[in-house]
Design an enzyme around this catalytic site. Sequence first.
Site, PDB file in Angstrom:
ATOM      1  N   GLY A 122     143.301  72.717  24.094  1.00 36.16           N
ATOM      2  CA  GLY A 122     142.188  73.636  24.328  1.00 36.16           C
ATOM      3  C   GLY A 122     141.668  73.631  25.750  1.00 36.16           C
ATOM      4  N   ASN A 142     147.371  76.456  14.262  1.00 33.26           N
ATOM      5  CA  ASN A 142     146.191  75.769  13.730  1.00 33.26           C
ATOM      6  C   ASN A 142     144.969  76.620  14.082  1.00 33.26           C
ATOM      7  OD1 ASN A 142     144.083  74.073  13.125  1.00 33.26           O
ATOM      8  ND2 ASN A 142     144.553  72.552  14.723  1.00 33.26           N
ATOM      9  N   GLU A 164     141.132  66.180  16.917  1.00 32.60           N
ATOM     10  CA  GLU A 164     139.720  66.498  16.625  1.00 32.60           C
ATOM     11  C   GLU A 164     139.239  65.738  15.389  1.00 32.60           C
ATOM     12  OE1 GLU A 164     140.230  70.752  16.714  1.00 32.60           O
ATOM     13  OE2 GLU A 164     140.629  70.624  18.862  1.00 32.60           O
ATOM     14  N   SER A 185     147.833  73.709  24.587  1.00 35.38           N
ATOM     15  CA  SER A 185     147.799  74.920  25.417  1.00 35.38           C
ATOM     16  C   SER A 185     149.158  75.614  25.510  1.00 35.38           C
ATOM     17  CB  SER A 185     147.234  74.599  26.805  1.00 35.38           C
ATOM     18  OG  SER A 185     145.905  74.116  26.695  1.00 35.38           O
ATOM     19  N   GLU A 200     150.655  65.770  20.688  1.00 35.19           N
ATOM     20  CA  GLU A 200     149.587  66.568  21.265  1.00 35.19           C
ATOM     21  C   GLU A 200     148.787  65.718  22.244  1.00 35.19           C
ATOM     22  OE1 GLU A 200     148.663  70.216  18.848  1.00 35.19           O
ATOM     23  OE2 GLU A 200     147.306  68.682  18.142  1.00 35.19           O
ATOM     24  N   HIS A 215     144.863  65.313  13.311  1.00 36.72           N
ATOM     25  CA  HIS A 215     144.637  66.073  14.553  1.00 36.72           C
ATOM     26  C   HIS A 215     143.637  65.308  15.425  1.00 36.72           C
ATOM     27  CE1 HIS A 215     143.291  69.236  17.256  1.00 36.72           C
ATOM     28  NE2 HIS A 215     144.424  69.852  16.990  1.00 36.72           N
ATOM     29  N   LYS A 262     141.980  76.239  13.254  1.00 34.53           N
ATOM     30  CA  LYS A 262     140.742  75.446  13.341  1.00 34.53           C
ATOM     31  C   LYS A 262     139.623  76.159  12.560  1.00 34.53           C
ATOM     32  CE  LYS A 262     142.430  73.611  17.643  1.00 34.53           C
ATOM     33  NZ  LYS A 262     142.145  72.927  18.884  1.00 34.53           N
TER      34      LYS A 262
HETATM   35  C1  PEP Z   1     145.683  72.191  18.771  1.00 36.29           C
HETATM   36  O1  PEP Z   1     144.525  72.274  18.459  1.00 36.29           O
HETATM   37  O2  PEP Z   1     146.472  71.590  18.020  1.00 36.29           O
HETATM   38  C2  PEP Z   1     146.111  72.795  20.010  1.00 36.29           C
HETATM   39  C3  PEP Z   1     147.283  72.473  20.476  1.00 36.29           C
HETATM   40  O3  PEP Z   1     145.236  73.672  20.614  1.00 36.29           O
HETATM   41  P1  PEP Z   1     145.515  74.555  21.912  1.00 36.29           P
HETATM   42  O4  PEP Z   1     146.838  75.245  21.706  1.00 36.29           O
HETATM   43  O5  PEP Z   1     144.380  75.513  21.978  1.00 36.29           O
HETATM   44  O6  PEP Z   1     145.557  73.640  23.079  1.00 36.29           O
END
Ligand code: PEP
Length: 251
Positions: free
Chosen positions: A174, A9, A98, A214, A168, A96, A11
């Site tokens: 992040g 992703n 976000e 992460s 998630e 997601h 973003k």
């Molecule tokens: C995400 O945005 O779906 C995500 C898992 O980000 P990150 O890997 O940076 O934690």
Amino acid sequence: MRTKVIAGNWKMNNDITQTTELINGLKAALAGKSLNATVVVCPPFTSLGTAQQLIAGSVITLGAQDVSLYDSGAYTGEVSVGMLKAVGCTYVIVGHSERRQYHGETNEIINQKAKKVLAGGLIPIICVGETLQEREQNITDTVLTTQTTGVLAGLTAEQVERSIIAYEPVWAIGTGKTATKEQAEQAHVVIRSVIASLYSPATADKVVIQYGGSVKADNAKELLSQPNIDGALVGGACLKADSFASIITAV
Ligand code: PEP
């Protein structure tokens, strides 16, 4: 046997020049490797056309980060399933955290988007996950049950089997904090058992459930070797070709 799916992703990162560099870098990093996973990149809308041309003939497939609830018309700023299909997308991330946090997306909206994506013949990557506060209150299983039930409401067993769920944990996105393999596996077991009770064990067994939060080259292997973790949704680490390739080849 479920095929593992590793999705990146991007973003709101990468203009067309950077998209070209990243896709070419990923193709080079994966060249000659025998892969045990489906590879998906989800660039911003503005880079989908460029990405589609660059991935032609490669192992990389294309996804979008969001989609409109509507097919066409006066919805300024929105992009429809049909448009995503026409630009070569196979996958669409919906819900997601976000989008939940900054755009007010609820389980109901995410459910409607998932239905739209499935009706258009694409595969939704439907995100669920608890916040840090919810984990600390020991209500993770309840939150995952409510979210999974809500986002899948009204879907047929066949549609659920075609969908991907991304677990998630919001506190791991992040932040550099990763769920331990035990925490992640346990959450995946909860999600799969909710699907089993809503549909059937056979349906639950077919659903790909990714972990996201992460994921990096150095933790991918242990997470992806858990029996219920069927892939990863990767944010930060997918923005460098080599680190994303290392996650893919960790499968
Ligand atoms: C995400 O945005 O779906 C995500 C898992 O980000 P990150 O890997 O940076 O934690």
